[in-house]
Design an enzyme around this catalytic site. Structure first.
Site, PDB file in Angstrom:
ATOM      1  N   ASP A 106       0.782  -1.235   0.000  1.00 58.16           N
ATOM      2  CA  ASP A 106       0.000   0.000   0.000  1.00 58.16           C
ATOM      3  C   ASP A 106       0.813   1.285   0.000  1.00 58.16           C
ATOM      4  O   ASP A 106       0.246   2.367   0.023  1.00 58.16           O
ATOM      5  CB  ASP A 106      -0.942  -0.025   1.214  1.00 58.16           C
ATOM      6  CG  ASP A 106      -0.202  -0.414   2.492  1.00 58.16           C
ATOM      7  OD1 ASP A 106       0.950   0.035   2.695  1.00 58.16           O
ATOM      8  OD2 ASP A 106      -0.768  -1.188   3.285  1.00 58.16           O
ATOM      9  N   HIS A 121       6.002  -8.101  -1.638  1.00 58.81           N
ATOM     10  CA  HIS A 121       4.855  -8.417  -2.492  1.00 58.81           C
ATOM     11  C   HIS A 121       4.570  -7.321  -3.511  1.00 58.81           C
ATOM     12  O   HIS A 121       3.478  -7.258  -4.069  1.00 58.81           O
ATOM     13  CB  HIS A 121       3.606  -8.705  -1.644  1.00 58.81           C
ATOM     14  CG  HIS A 121       3.756  -9.952  -0.814  1.00 58.81           C
ATOM     15  ND1 HIS A 121       3.153 -10.115   0.405  1.00 58.81           N
ATOM     16  CD2 HIS A 121       4.474 -11.082  -1.022  1.00 58.81           C
ATOM     17  CE1 HIS A 121       3.479 -11.308   0.908  1.00 58.81           C
ATOM     18  NE2 HIS A 121       4.288 -11.905   0.068  1.00 58.81           N
ATOM     19  N   CYS A 170       7.285   0.054 -21.342  1.00 59.73           N
ATOM     20  CA  CYS A 170       8.631   0.302 -20.821  1.00 59.73           C
ATOM     21  C   CYS A 170       9.395   1.184 -21.820  1.00 59.73           C
ATOM     22  O   CYS A 170       9.450   0.853 -23.001  1.00 59.73           O
ATOM     23  CB  CYS A 170       9.361  -1.018 -20.622  1.00 59.73           C
ATOM     24  SG  CYS A 170      11.087  -0.792 -20.162  1.00 59.73           S
ATOM     25  N   THR A 211       2.094  -9.514  11.613  1.00 61.65           N
ATOM     26  CA  THR A 211       2.097 -10.527  10.545  1.00 61.65           C
ATOM     27  C   THR A 211       1.806 -11.900  11.130  1.00 61.65           C
ATOM     28  O   THR A 211       2.294 -12.252  12.200  1.00 61.65           O
ATOM     29  CB  THR A 211       3.422 -10.522   9.742  1.00 61.65           C
ATOM     30  OG1 THR A 211       3.408 -11.621   8.839  1.00 61.65           O
ATOM     31  CG2 THR A 211       4.638 -10.608  10.638  1.00 61.65           C
ATOM     32  N   ASN A 236       2.218  -8.288  18.029  1.00 64.14           N
ATOM     33  CA  ASN A 236       1.127  -8.941  17.318  1.00 64.14           C
ATOM     34  C   ASN A 236      -0.046  -9.114  18.264  1.00 64.14           C
ATOM     35  O   ASN A 236       0.154  -9.379  19.454  1.00 64.14           O
ATOM     36  CB  ASN A 236       1.567 -10.343  16.863  1.00 64.14           C
ATOM     37  CG  ASN A 236       1.838 -10.422  15.362  1.00 64.14           C
ATOM     38  OD1 ASN A 236       1.268  -9.673  14.568  1.00 64.14           O
ATOM     39  ND2 ASN A 236       2.690 -11.348  14.979  1.00 64.14           N
TER      40      ASN A 236
HETATM   41 ZN    ZN Z   1      11.919  -2.901 -19.831  1.00 59.52          ZN
END
Ligand code: ZN
Length: 264
Positions: A106, A121, A170, A211, A236
């Site tokens: 995020d 991720h 790209c 986590t 946690n």
């Molecule tokens: Zn590229």
């Protein structure tokens, strides 16, 4: 709380790496994807978050992908960094935290000011070239403008063209970029994983925050730190690293960082 004081005295020694998961984001209003309020209740992940199926869904039914993309990005765009993100960023500015390793996509650590962020991720604000690794970052304002534009389109080809143009190509390879998000069933980006293990092995203190410790190979990273001699702090609501943590703070992330920061 004595744990806050103990954790703070270790953190003050410096060379700290922070490892974050969904628990940190959810206090910024980002729901877990799998819960009853989660995105996967409304959208079948097999259709939207696996490759190449997501591409087929896009070509077959761009409206479905558009609805998903709008819900997905609105969830992120409404979220602001919380006290935990802010304190972690401040600790980096004070040269206490060297790196943040996150499983979140995020961008909230960067929004808070963290600079050394290893993203296991990916990042929902980025597009990436799978050939050369080129990354292009979009601001949240830019993404909001994109989703607003998406809402006004209904025709299949208009939607497709609009989404394709937004994702872009790209500049080096001229191939289509894709969202820099690790889809289900895909490998973690090898460079990020390598970097995460390296910083985990070289830190003095490793803080696990929010986590569940069930998503591998990310869940192994705290063990890398422990085996290299790091002091482990786990924050946690439901601890997952009882076997290796030196200090366990059973608390949501914001409350814990607020408490610890009083002793820093
Ligand atoms: Zn590229």
């Amino acid at each position: 709380m004595r744990e806050f004081q103990r954790a703070a005295s270790k953190i003050k020694e410096g060379n700290v790496v922070v490892f974050t998961g969904l628990g940190v984001s959810c206090e910024s209003g980002i729901p877990t994807f799998r819960g009853s309020e989660g995105l996967w209740e409304r959208y079948n992940p097999a259709r939207y978050a696996t490759m190449p199926q997501a591409l087929f869904t896009l070509l077959e039914s761009p409206q479905e992908i558009a609805d998903f993309v709008i819900d997905f990005y609105e969830m992120f765009n409404c979220a602001q960094p919380n006290i935990a993100h802010n304190i972690i960023a401040e600790l980096e500015q004070k040269n206490i935290v060297t790196y943040v390793i996150t499983q979140n996509i995020d961008n909230l650590h960067q929004d808070a000011g963290s600079q050394n962020v290893c993203e296991l991720h990916g990042n929902a604000c980025e597009a990436i070239c799978i050939r050369c690794g080129f990354k292009e970052k979009r601001t949240k304002e830019d993404i909001a403008a994109f989703t607003e534009g998406l809402k006004s389109l209904r025709k299949r080809w208009e939607l497709l063209k609009y989404m394709m143009r937004y994702i872009g190509k790209c500049p080096e390879c001229n191939v289509r970029l894709r969202p820099n998000i690790v889809f289900f069933g895909e490998m973690l980006p090898p460079e990020e994983l390598k970097k995460a293990k390296e910083v985990a092995r070289n830190c003095k203190c490793f803080i696990i925050v929010g986590t569940s410790g069930v998503v591998y190979p990310a869940a192994n990273i705290p063990y890398e730190a422990k085996h290299s001699g790091a002091f482990l702090i786990e924050i946690n609501i439901v601890p997952s690293y009882r076997d290796i943590a030196d200090i366990i703070i059973e608390s949501p992330a914001c409350k814990a960082f607020e408490g610890i920061s009083k002793y820093l």
